[in-house]
Structure formats: structure tokens, C-alpha cells
Design a protein around this motif. Structure first.
Motif, PDB file in Angstrom:
ATOM      1  N   SER A  49      37.845  36.463  36.819  1.00  0.00           N
ATOM      2  CA  SER A  49      38.920  35.832  37.551  1.00  0.00           C
ATOM      3  C   SER A  49      37.920  36.817  38.974  1.00  0.00           C
ATOM      4  O   SER A  49      37.318  37.726  39.416  1.00  0.00           O
ATOM      5  CB  SER A  49      40.152  35.969  37.315  1.00  0.00           C
ATOM      6  N   ILE A  50      38.350  35.656  39.872  1.00  0.00           N
ATOM      7  CA  ILE A  50      37.597  35.751  41.344  1.00  0.00           C
ATOM      8  C   ILE A  50      38.667  34.879  42.556  1.00  0.00           C
ATOM      9  O   ILE A  50      39.266  34.529  42.142  1.00  0.00           O
ATOM     10  CB  ILE A  50      36.172  34.904  41.712  1.00  0.00           C
ATOM     11  N   ARG A  51      38.698  36.386  43.340  1.00  0.00           N
ATOM     12  CA  ARG A  51      40.421  36.453  44.390  1.00  0.00           C
ATOM     13  C   ARG A  51      39.525  35.594  44.895  1.00  0.00           C
ATOM     14  O   ARG A  51      38.619  35.293  45.750  1.00  0.00           O
ATOM     15  CB  ARG A  51      40.380  37.426  44.763  1.00  0.00           C
ATOM     16  N   ALA A  52      41.129  34.933  45.826  1.00  0.00           N
ATOM     17  CA  ALA A  52      40.416  33.640  47.163  1.00  0.00           C
ATOM     18  C   ALA A  52      39.698  33.919  48.347  1.00  0.00           C
ATOM     19  O   ALA A  52      39.226  33.573  48.352  1.00  0.00           O
ATOM     20  CB  ALA A  52      42.105  33.169  47.548  1.00  0.00           C
ATOM     21  N   SER A  53      39.932  35.015  48.614  1.00  0.00           N
ATOM     22  CA  SER A  53      39.888  35.740  50.205  1.00  0.00           C
ATOM     23  C   SER A  53      38.949  36.493  49.920  1.00  0.00           C
ATOM     24  O   SER A  53      37.337  36.415  50.472  1.00  0.00           O
ATOM     25  CB  SER A  53      40.642  35.986  50.908  1.00  0.00           C
ATOM     26  N   ASP A  54      39.039  37.778  49.560  1.00  0.00           N
ATOM     27  CA  ASP A  54      38.137  38.706  49.781  1.00  0.00           C
ATOM     28  C   ASP A  54      37.299  38.648  48.352  1.00  0.00           C
ATOM     29  O   ASP A  54      36.003  39.761  48.286  1.00  0.00           O
ATOM     30  CB  ASP A  54      38.654  40.162  49.155  1.00  0.00           C
ATOM     31  N   ARG A  55      36.997  37.914  47.582  1.00  0.00           N
ATOM     32  CA  ARG A  55      36.266  37.207  46.430  1.00  0.00           C
ATOM     33  C   ARG A  55      36.031  38.800  45.590  1.00  0.00           C
ATOM     34  O   ARG A  55      35.261  38.810  44.800  1.00  0.00           O
ATOM     35  CB  ARG A  55      34.498  37.199  47.140  1.00  0.00           C
ATOM     36  N   ARG A  56      37.720  39.078  45.548  1.00  0.00           N
ATOM     37  CA  ARG A  56      36.945  40.544  44.399  1.00  0.00           C
ATOM     38  C   ARG A  56      37.016  40.108  42.570  1.00  0.00           C
ATOM     39  O   ARG A  56      37.633  39.154  42.632  1.00  0.00           O
ATOM     40  CB  ARG A  56      38.427  41.588  44.573  1.00  0.00           C
ATOM     41  N   THR A  57      36.302  40.579  42.265  1.00  0.00           N
ATOM     42  CA  THR A  57      36.403  40.080  40.653  1.00  0.00           C
ATOM     43  C   THR A  57      36.503  41.121  39.832  1.00  0.00           C
ATOM     44  O   THR A  57      37.088  41.688  40.211  1.00  0.00           O
ATOM     45  CB  THR A  57      34.532  39.524  40.134  1.00  0.00           C
ATOM     46  N   TYR A  58      37.683  40.019  38.744  1.00  0.00           N
ATOM     47  CA  TYR A  58      37.302  40.852  37.441  1.00  0.00           C
ATOM     48  C   TYR A  58      37.994  40.828  36.280  1.00  0.00           C
ATOM     49  O   TYR A  58      36.899  39.365  36.129  1.00  0.00           O
ATOM     50  CB  TYR A  58      39.595  40.593  37.698  1.00  0.00           C
ATOM     51  N   TYR A  59      37.205  41.451  34.908  1.00  0.00           N
ATOM     52  CA  TYR A  59      36.412  40.888  34.176  1.00  0.00           C
ATOM     53  C   TYR A  59      37.338  42.253  32.813  1.00  0.00           C
ATOM     54  O   TYR A  59      37.600  42.597  32.649  1.00  0.00           O
ATOM     55  CB  TYR A  59      35.033  41.333  34.282  1.00  0.00           C
ATOM     56  N   SER A  60      36.603  40.977  31.716  1.00  0.00           N
ATOM     57  CA  SER A  60      37.601  42.201  30.605  1.00  0.00           C
ATOM     58  C   SER A  60      36.728  42.651  30.323  1.00  0.00           C
ATOM     59  O   SER A  60      35.412  42.701  30.351  1.00  0.00           O
ATOM     60  CB  SER A  60      37.815  40.609  29.440  1.00  0.00           C
TER      61      SER A  60
END
Length: 126
Positions: A49-60
Motif C-alpha cells: 500500500s502507498i499513502r496519498a500525500s507522503d507516499r509512505r509504503t507498507y508491505y506484507s
């Protein structure tokens, strides 16, 4: 709202693919993007997943270090780069959009994403 996922296909173990998710009717600069995958008989698993504004990403944990999520706001398109693919990565991959910022601990919860693409099949096999 339409999300058009593409880029799936057949690839050998260790290979790479890049999935795309072209959006219309929703601005990806204002929505969190999630990539999910599903195999027969199982629920949808959040992979990135990638957040809208700060582009922080998350991974399984299962894809961390191998998959990379990104987006191009100008093209209103999200991407999922799949590297070092394994047979267990075989699945239908979906992109989805949710609220601008989803609670960090819930990024992989499919019920928090309200728009879904049609899915693209990734098959990893020799």
C-alpha cells in the motif's frame, strides 16, 4: 470510479513483472492505494500500500524486499513491481483505493478500500 489493472502474465521463478493500475474518476493524489492478491478458496491478502500525500509504503512480510509499490500522480496510475517471484506469488492481483489516509495498522484490511479493479493474473511457474 474505474481502476484498470494490467501487466499480469506467466513468468518463471526468479523473474519480474510490473503491474499497473490506471485510475479514472478518483485522483490517486487523494486516495491511499492498496494492492491485494487472491488465490482460489482464500480471502484477499494485502501485499502493499502507498499513502496519498507522503507516499509512505507498507508491505506484507511475504513480499517485503521483493515488491515495490509506487504511483505517478500525473498519470493517475499506480504500479507494483514484482521481483524475485516465487511460485507462491501466483494469484490474481487487485488494486484498490481507499480514504486519503488509512490507519497504519489497518492498511491491509480490504474492507477499508471502497474501489476495486478487476484483477490481473500472475502465474509463476517453470
Amino acid at each position: 470510479v474505474q481502476l484498470q489493472a494490467s501487466g499480469g502474465g506467466l513468468v518463471q521463478p526468479g523473474g519480474s513483472l510490473r503491474l499497473s493500475c490506471a485510475a479514472s474518476g478518483v485522483s490517486l493524489s487523494d486516495a491511499q492505494i492498496g494492492w491485494f492478491r487472491q488465490t482460489p478458496g482464500k480471502g484477499r491478502e494485502g501485499v502493499a500500500s502507498i499513502r496519498a500525500s507522503d507516499r509512505r509504503t507498507y508491505y506484507s512480510d511475504s513480499v517485503k524486499g521483493r515488491f515495490t509499490v509506487n504511483k505517478d500522480n500525473a498519470k493517475n496510475t499506480a504500479y507494483l513491481q514484482l521481483n524475485s517471484l516465487k511460485p507462491e506469488d501466483t494469484a490474481v492481483y487487485f488494486c484498490a483505493t481507499g480514504a486519503r489516509h488509512i490507519i497504519v495498522s489497518q492498511w491491509a484490511n480490504p474492507s477499508l478500500y471502497n474501489n476495486w479493479g478487476q484483477g490481473t493474473l500472475v502465474t509463476v511457474s517453470s
